[in-house]
Enzyme design. Structure first.
Site, PDB file in Angstrom:
ATOM      1  N   LYS A 148      23.365  74.714  76.948  1.00 20.91           N
ATOM      2  CA  LYS A 148      22.604  73.455  76.504  1.00 20.91           C
ATOM      3  C   LYS A 148      23.792  72.307  75.975  1.00 20.91           C
ATOM      4  O   LYS A 148      24.001  71.174  76.489  1.00 20.91           O
ATOM      5  CB  LYS A 148      21.467  73.699  75.686  1.00 20.91           C
ATOM      6  CG  LYS A 148      20.288  74.262  76.191  1.00 20.91           C
ATOM      7  CD  LYS A 148      19.564  74.945  75.444  1.00 20.91           C
ATOM      8  CE  LYS A 148      18.180  75.716  76.069  1.00 20.91           C
ATOM      9  NZ  LYS A 148      17.288  76.347  75.680  1.00 20.91           N
ATOM     10  N   GLN A 198      15.321  76.836  69.761  1.00 20.57           N
ATOM     11  CA  GLN A 198      15.757  78.104  70.546  1.00 20.57           C
ATOM     12  C   GLN A 198      14.683  79.261  70.127  1.00 20.57           C
ATOM     13  O   GLN A 198      14.706  79.526  69.124  1.00 20.57           O
ATOM     14  CB  GLN A 198      16.987  78.457  70.442  1.00 20.57           C
ATOM     15  CG  GLN A 198      17.478  79.349  71.476  1.00 20.57           C
ATOM     16  CD  GLN A 198      17.167  79.072  72.981  1.00 20.57           C
ATOM     17  OE1 GLN A 198      17.484  77.900  73.217  1.00 20.57           O
ATOM     18  NE2 GLN A 198      16.936  79.964  73.807  1.00 20.57           N
ATOM     19  N   ASP A 240      10.900  70.212  74.885  1.00 22.66           N
ATOM     20  CA  ASP A 240      10.790  71.564  75.468  1.00 22.66           C
ATOM     21  C   ASP A 240       9.275  71.347  75.937  1.00 22.66           C
ATOM     22  O   ASP A 240       8.852  72.099  76.799  1.00 22.66           O
ATOM     23  CB  ASP A 240      10.450  72.482  74.282  1.00 22.66           C
ATOM     24  CG  ASP A 240      11.624  73.510  74.594  1.00 22.66           C
ATOM     25  OD1 ASP A 240      12.004  73.813  75.587  1.00 22.66           O
ATOM     26  OD2 ASP A 240      11.821  74.201  73.580  1.00 22.66           O
TER      27      ASP A 240
HETATM   28  N1  GUN Z   1      14.033  80.603  74.963  1.00 25.65           N
HETATM   29  C1  GUN Z   1      13.986  80.794  76.253  1.00 25.65           C
HETATM   30  N2  GUN Z   1      13.657  79.974  76.991  1.00 25.65           N
HETATM   31  C2  GUN Z   1      13.351  78.979  76.214  1.00 25.65           C
HETATM   32  C3  GUN Z   1      13.108  77.639  76.284  1.00 25.65           C
HETATM   33  O1  GUN Z   1      12.727  76.991  77.246  1.00 25.65           O
HETATM   34  N3  GUN Z   1      12.875  77.001  75.171  1.00 25.65           N
HETATM   35  C4  GUN Z   1      13.250  77.316  73.931  1.00 25.65           C
HETATM   36  N4  GUN Z   1      13.091  76.499  72.886  1.00 25.65           N
HETATM   37  N5  GUN Z   1      13.556  78.647  73.789  1.00 25.65           N
HETATM   38  C5  GUN Z   1      13.789  79.296  74.774  1.00 25.65           C
END
Ligand code: GUN
Length: 284
Positions: free
Chosen positions: A53, A97, A120
């Site tokens: 990211k 996350q 998200d």
């Molecule tokens: N962990 C695995 N996929 C995701 C996601 O799309 N967003 C977040 N915040 N955590 C994750």
């Protein structure tokens, strides 16, 4: 017959190129989209995702902050950081996350994120906005599924879309997005009777069940669009989707591979959400 392969890597690269230009234009107008990612603890997969990211932000010319917190950080400490980022003008998107360490209440954390920075799309108000059709930031993986279908030249309106899986992060929101695109939508899950029969009626089949190679050609109508959201690590170390690709590609019209299908789209849609949030808060 052999299905056309929907190339998520290529579509993702195309979108990122579009966004590089868009970010450059925004920066000329004094707006630099900024994303803050919070990582609590040292989950191996999460470390990799967070790194990707950050890299994507830099690739697109955006501002990036990564807050790495110790695994024993308290819920109050995480909430205090979210509060600070909620009020920080250089940050347009906040992503915590997941999964979080067990002593932290995931819902309390998600609820604390400002809705207009909820890149998200997991906040209950974002989910509500999606359901009633109001403007909102869309959850990244479901939005990526829609983008893949559209950019493959497939018209969604009027089609029968069958979604297998009812999770809050994929199944339910992807069904809502397909409905918004005017598909006729059926949601199937682990308790569905006659799954094969229903799946076989789908013009668009979206699979998100979390079990390797669970769906073979018996579930697929000839010519259908098959989108595989699953990522499963096999004992051999290889990645496999929820869809048996070799079997289904003999019947489907379009199909996404794993890896290289939905996967690359998730972070790309996160970048798009961050840009959207930056434009909105600046009245653009
Ligand atoms: N962990 C695995 N996929 C995701 C996601 O799309 N967003 C977040 N915040 N955590 C994750």
């Amino acid at each position: 017959m052999s299905a056309l392969i929907i190339d998520g890597k290529q579509i993702s690269a195309d979108m990122r190129n579009e966004m590089i230009s868009e970010v450059a234009e925004l920066k000329q107008k004094g707006v630099t989209p900024g994303l803050a990612v919070i990582l609590v603890g040292e989950d191996a997969a999460s470390i990799v995702y967070v790194g990707s990211k950050e890299k994507a932000c830099i690739q697109l010319g955006m501002y990036s902050e990564v807050h790495r917190m110790a695994a024993d950080s308290s819920e109050e400490q995480v909430l205090a950081l979210i509060e600070k980022l909620n009020n920080q003008d250089s940050i347009n998107g906040i992503l915590v996350q997941l999964p979080l360490p067990k002593h932290i209440n995931e819902k309390a954390i998600i609820d604390a994120i400002r809705v207009d920075k909820d890149v998200d799309g997991f906040h209950p108000e974002s989910v509500g906005n999606l359901v009633i059709g109001d403007d909102s930031l869309l959850p990244c993986t479901p939005a990526g599924v829609i983008e893949l279908i559209k950019r493959s030249g497939v018209d969604i309106a009027g089609k029968h879309a069958v979604v297998i899986g009812r999770s809050n992060i994929v199944g339910k929101p992807v069904a809502m997005l397909l409905l918004r695109e005017n598909a006729t939508v059926t949601i199937c899950h682990s308790r569905t009777a006659n799954l094969e029969e229903i799946a076989k009626q789908a013009d668009i089949l979206v699979v998100a069940i979390g079990r390797a190679n669970a769906i073979d050609s018996k579930f697929v109508k000839p010519g259908a669009v098959v989108v595989d959201v699953g990522i499963n690590r096999l004992d051999t170390g290889k990645l496999a989707g929820d869809v048996d690709f070799e079997s289904c590609q003999t019947v489907a019209g379009h199909i996404t591979p794993v890896p290289g299908g939905v996967g690359p789209m998730t972070i790309t849609m996160l970048m798009k959400n961050t840009i959207t949030a930056a434009k909105k808060v600046n009245g653009m």
